[in-house]
Design a protein around this motif. Structure first.
Motif, PDB file in Angstrom:
ATOM      1  N   TYR B  32       0.867  -1.158   0.000  1.00 21.17           N
ATOM      2  CA  TYR B  32       0.000   0.000   0.000  1.00 21.17           C
ATOM      3  C   TYR B  32       0.921   1.230   0.000  1.00 21.17           C
ATOM      4  O   TYR B  32       1.932   1.245   0.698  1.00 21.17           O
ATOM      5  CB  TYR B  32      -0.898   0.033   1.232  1.00 21.17           C
ATOM      6  CG  TYR B  32      -1.922  -1.078   1.289  1.00 21.17           C
ATOM      7  CD1 TYR B  32      -2.503  -1.436   2.500  1.00 21.17           C
ATOM      8  CD2 TYR B  32      -2.324  -1.761   0.156  1.00 21.17           C
ATOM      9  CE1 TYR B  32      -3.451  -2.445   2.577  1.00 21.17           C
ATOM     10  CE2 TYR B  32      -3.258  -2.773   0.227  1.00 21.17           C
ATOM     11  CZ  TYR B  32      -3.821  -3.117   1.430  1.00 21.17           C
ATOM     12  OH  TYR B  32      -4.749  -4.113   1.502  1.00 21.17           O
ATOM     13  N   LYS B  49      -3.777   7.789  -1.663  1.00 18.95           N
ATOM     14  CA  LYS B  49      -3.198   6.487  -1.359  1.00 18.95           C
ATOM     15  C   LYS B  49      -3.577   5.478  -2.434  1.00 18.95           C
ATOM     16  O   LYS B  49      -4.615   5.604  -3.096  1.00 18.95           O
ATOM     17  CB  LYS B  49      -3.651   5.979   0.005  1.00 18.95           C
ATOM     18  CG  LYS B  49      -5.144   5.713   0.121  1.00 18.95           C
ATOM     19  CD  LYS B  49      -5.490   5.272   1.528  1.00 18.95           C
ATOM     20  CE  LYS B  49      -6.981   5.077   1.695  1.00 18.95           C
ATOM     21  NZ  LYS B  49      -7.340   4.728   3.100  1.00 18.95           N
ATOM     22  N   THR B  51      -4.146   1.376  -2.806  1.00 15.75           N
ATOM     23  CA  THR B  51      -4.273   0.102  -2.094  1.00 15.75           C
ATOM     24  C   THR B  51      -4.461  -1.023  -3.102  1.00 15.75           C
ATOM     25  O   THR B  51      -3.611  -1.894  -3.251  1.00 15.75           O
ATOM     26  CB  THR B  51      -5.428   0.140  -1.085  1.00 15.75           C
ATOM     27  OG1 THR B  51      -6.622   0.579  -1.753  1.00 15.75           O
ATOM     28  CG2 THR B  51      -5.117   1.109   0.049  1.00 15.75           C
ATOM     29  N   SER B  94       3.373   0.767   3.127  1.00 12.04           N
ATOM     30  CA  SER B  94       2.947  -0.202   4.132  1.00 12.04           C
ATOM     31  C   SER B  94       2.702  -1.532   3.442  1.00 12.04           C
ATOM     32  O   SER B  94       1.878  -1.626   2.540  1.00 12.04           O
ATOM     33  CB  SER B  94       1.666   0.265   4.814  1.00 12.04           C
ATOM     34  OG  SER B  94       1.229  -0.684   5.764  1.00 12.04           O
ATOM     35  N   ASN B  96       1.638  -4.774   4.457  1.00 11.17           N
ATOM     36  CA  ASN B  96       0.505  -5.652   4.747  1.00 11.17           C
ATOM     37  C   ASN B  96      -0.316  -5.072   5.894  1.00 11.17           C
ATOM     38  O   ASN B  96       0.090  -4.147   6.555  1.00 11.17           O
ATOM     39  CB  ASN B  96       0.986  -7.054   5.141  1.00 11.17           C
ATOM     40  CG  ASN B  96       1.672  -7.760   3.999  1.00 11.17           C
ATOM     41  OD1 ASN B  96       1.071  -8.025   2.970  1.00 11.17           O
ATOM     42  ND2 ASN B  96       2.933  -8.053   4.177  1.00 11.17           N
ATOM     43  N   ARG B  97      -1.425  -5.660   6.132  1.00  8.05           N
ATOM     44  CA  ARG B  97      -2.214  -5.263   7.289  1.00  8.05           C
ATOM     45  C   ARG B  97      -1.419  -5.464   8.573  1.00  8.05           C
ATOM     46  O   ARG B  97      -0.630  -6.377   8.676  1.00  8.05           O
ATOM     47  CB  ARG B  97      -3.496  -6.098   7.367  1.00  8.05           C
ATOM     48  CG  ARG B  97      -4.401  -5.876   6.200  1.00  8.05           C
ATOM     49  CD  ARG B  97      -5.682  -6.647   6.351  1.00  8.05           C
ATOM     50  NE  ARG B  97      -6.554  -6.464   5.208  1.00  8.05           N
ATOM     51  CZ  ARG B  97      -7.791  -6.908   5.158  1.00  8.05           C
ATOM     52  NH1 ARG B  97      -8.306  -7.558   6.183  1.00  8.05           N
ATOM     53  NH2 ARG B  97      -8.528  -6.705   4.091  1.00  8.05           N
ATOM     54  N   ASP B  98      -1.668  -4.617   9.538  1.00  8.94           N
ATOM     55  CA  ASP B  98      -1.047  -4.678  10.851  1.00  8.94           C
ATOM     56  C   ASP B  98       0.432  -4.333  10.841  1.00  8.94           C
ATOM     57  O   ASP B  98       1.104  -4.485  11.835  1.00  8.94           O
ATOM     58  CB  ASP B  98      -1.212  -6.062  11.498  1.00  8.94           C
ATOM     59  CG  ASP B  98      -2.670  -6.381  11.719  1.00  8.94           C
ATOM     60  OD1 ASP B  98      -3.042  -7.546  11.596  1.00  8.94           O
ATOM     61  OD2 ASP B  98      -3.432  -5.438  11.999  1.00  8.94           O
ATOM     62  N   ASP B  99       0.925  -3.887   9.736  1.00  7.00           N
ATOM     63  CA  ASP B  99       2.326  -3.476   9.690  1.00  7.00           C
ATOM     64  C   ASP B  99       2.392  -1.965   9.857  1.00  7.00           C
ATOM     65  O   ASP B  99       1.410  -1.276   9.765  1.00  7.00           O
ATOM     66  CB  ASP B  99       2.956  -3.902   8.384  1.00  7.00           C
ATOM     67  CG  ASP B  99       4.452  -4.118   8.515  1.00  7.00           C
ATOM     68  OD1 ASP B  99       5.046  -3.587   9.479  1.00  7.00           O
ATOM     69  OD2 ASP B  99       5.025  -4.805   7.667  1.00  7.00           O
ATOM     70  N   LYS B 100       3.562  -1.479  10.117  1.00  7.98           N
ATOM     71  CA  LYS B 100       3.742  -0.060  10.321  1.00  7.98           C
ATOM     72  C   LYS B 100       4.014   0.629   8.989  1.00  7.98           C
ATOM     73  O   LYS B 100       4.449   0.035   8.037  1.00  7.98           O
ATOM     74  CB  LYS B 100       4.881   0.177  11.300  1.00  7.98           C
ATOM     75  CG  LYS B 100       4.581  -0.336  12.702  1.00  7.98           C
ATOM     76  CD  LYS B 100       5.782  -0.217  13.604  1.00  7.98           C
ATOM     77  CE  LYS B 100       6.740  -1.365  13.387  1.00  7.98           C
ATOM     78  NZ  LYS B 100       6.172  -2.651  13.823  1.00  7.98           N
ATOM     79  N   ILE B 101       3.730   1.911   8.938  1.00  9.81           N
ATOM     80  CA  ILE B 101       4.012   2.700   7.744  1.00  9.81           C
ATOM     81  C   ILE B 101       5.435   3.220   7.817  1.00  9.81           C
ATOM     82  O   ILE B 101       5.874   3.714   8.854  1.00  9.81           O
ATOM     83  CB  ILE B 101       3.007   3.858   7.618  1.00  9.81           C
ATOM     84  CG1 ILE B 101       1.626   3.309   7.266  1.00  9.81           C
ATOM     85  CG2 ILE B 101       3.461   4.852   6.556  1.00  9.81           C
ATOM     86  CD1 ILE B 101       0.574   4.383   7.139  1.00  9.81           C
ATOM     87  N   PHE B 103       7.969   5.975   6.303  1.00  8.51           N
ATOM     88  CA  PHE B 103       7.955   7.238   5.590  1.00  8.51           C
ATOM     89  C   PHE B 103       9.282   7.481   4.884  1.00  8.51           C
ATOM     90  O   PHE B 103      10.356   7.128   5.396  1.00  8.51           O
ATOM     91  CB  PHE B 103       7.689   8.401   6.544  1.00  8.51           C
ATOM     92  CG  PHE B 103       6.271   8.488   7.009  1.00  8.51           C
ATOM     93  CD1 PHE B 103       5.835   7.768   8.116  1.00  8.51           C
ATOM     94  CD2 PHE B 103       5.352   9.291   6.347  1.00  8.51           C
ATOM     95  CE1 PHE B 103       4.525   7.845   8.552  1.00  8.51           C
ATOM     96  CE2 PHE B 103       4.038   9.376   6.774  1.00  8.51           C
ATOM     97  CZ  PHE B 103       3.622   8.653   7.877  1.00  8.51           C
ATOM     98  N   GLY B 104       9.217   8.106   3.723  1.00  8.07           N
ATOM     99  CA  GLY B 104      10.402   8.603   3.073  1.00  8.07           C
ATOM    100  C   GLY B 104      10.912   9.842   3.786  1.00  8.07           C
ATOM    101  O   GLY B 104      10.292  10.333   4.726  1.00  8.07           O
TER     102      GLY B 104
END
Lengths: 116, 113
Positions: B32, B49, B51, B94, B96-101, B103-104
């Motif tokens: 994502y 975004k 997805t 990001s 997958n689900r439940d993962d953290k984002i 950032f650049g």
């Protein structure tokens, strides 16, 4: 609906002092995050929480502590301030997990902290 | 490991000119992807975004981004820059689900009169 609020907006600390950065959201979000932003470095995740009573470390947790006793509040604690902690701190919240299809993180206005 | 690279820490364009902010990601699975904007002295806000589905994503304020899997890119564009577009822009990924984002490092956009 205030969204995500942070206090204070600015703070100067002396080395070794402690302080708590406050963060409150009124959107009933389960997920809350603390980031620090340093020039040219983007945002780094310090700690995050997936709900009241549950917290976990992010990428740069050393020197910080958090608690999450309520859904609304997610304070960040600096115990022994160091110059390396001079930064802008952002709190954020979201309704879904970061990787969820409909995820959007809502950010507070930030706290600018200087440690001298 | 997931990462995101933004090319150019500062970009200057003339008012009315095309805006192009570059973002490349590394991922073992289709991620994502997000663009956030930060106006001076404010927090970040979501611009757009990607997805699933359509690879050309439209966001607020006339911005759009195209997900190109073959190039592992998610560049942000706007046909005609406005002075109010001056801000810092962050690409984020990001997996997958439940993962953290992640950032650049951000690109600061300057608009020249």
């Amino acid at each position: 609906n205030a969204g995500v609020t942070q206090t204070p907006k600015f703070r100067i600390l002396k080395i070794g002092q402690s302080m708590t950065l406050q963060c409150t959201q009124d959107m009933n979000h389960n997920y809350m995050y603390w980031y620090r932003q340093d020039p040219g470095m983007g945002l780094k995740l310090i700690y995050y929480s997936v709900g009241a009573g549950i917290t976990d470390k992010g990428e740069v947790p050393n020197g910080y502590n958090v608690s999450r006793s309520t859904t609304e509040d997610f304070p960040l604690r600096l115990e022994l301030a160091a110059p390396s902690q001079t930064s802008v701190y952002f709190c954020a919240s979201s309704f879904t997990p970061p990787g969820h299809l409909y995820n959007e993180q809502f950010f507070g206005p930030g706290t600018r902290l200087t440690v001298l | 490991a997931q990462s995101v690279t933004q090319l150019g820490s500062h970009v200057s364009v003339s008012e009315g000119a095309l805006v192009l902010l570059r973002c490349n990601y590394s991922s073992s699975v289709p991620p994502y992807l997000f663009w956030y904007v930060q106006y001076p002295n404010q927090g970040l806000q979501l611009l757009l975004k990607y997805t699933t589905g359509a690879t050309l994503v439209k966001g607020i304020n006339g911005f759009e981004a195209e997900f190109k899997k073959s190039e592992t890119s998610f560049h942000l564009t706007k046909p005609s820059a406005h002075m109010s577009d001056a801000a810092e822009y962050f690409c984020a990924v990001s997996p997958n689900r439940d993962d953290k984002i992640i950032f650049g490092k951000g690109t600061r956009l300057h608009i020249l009169p």
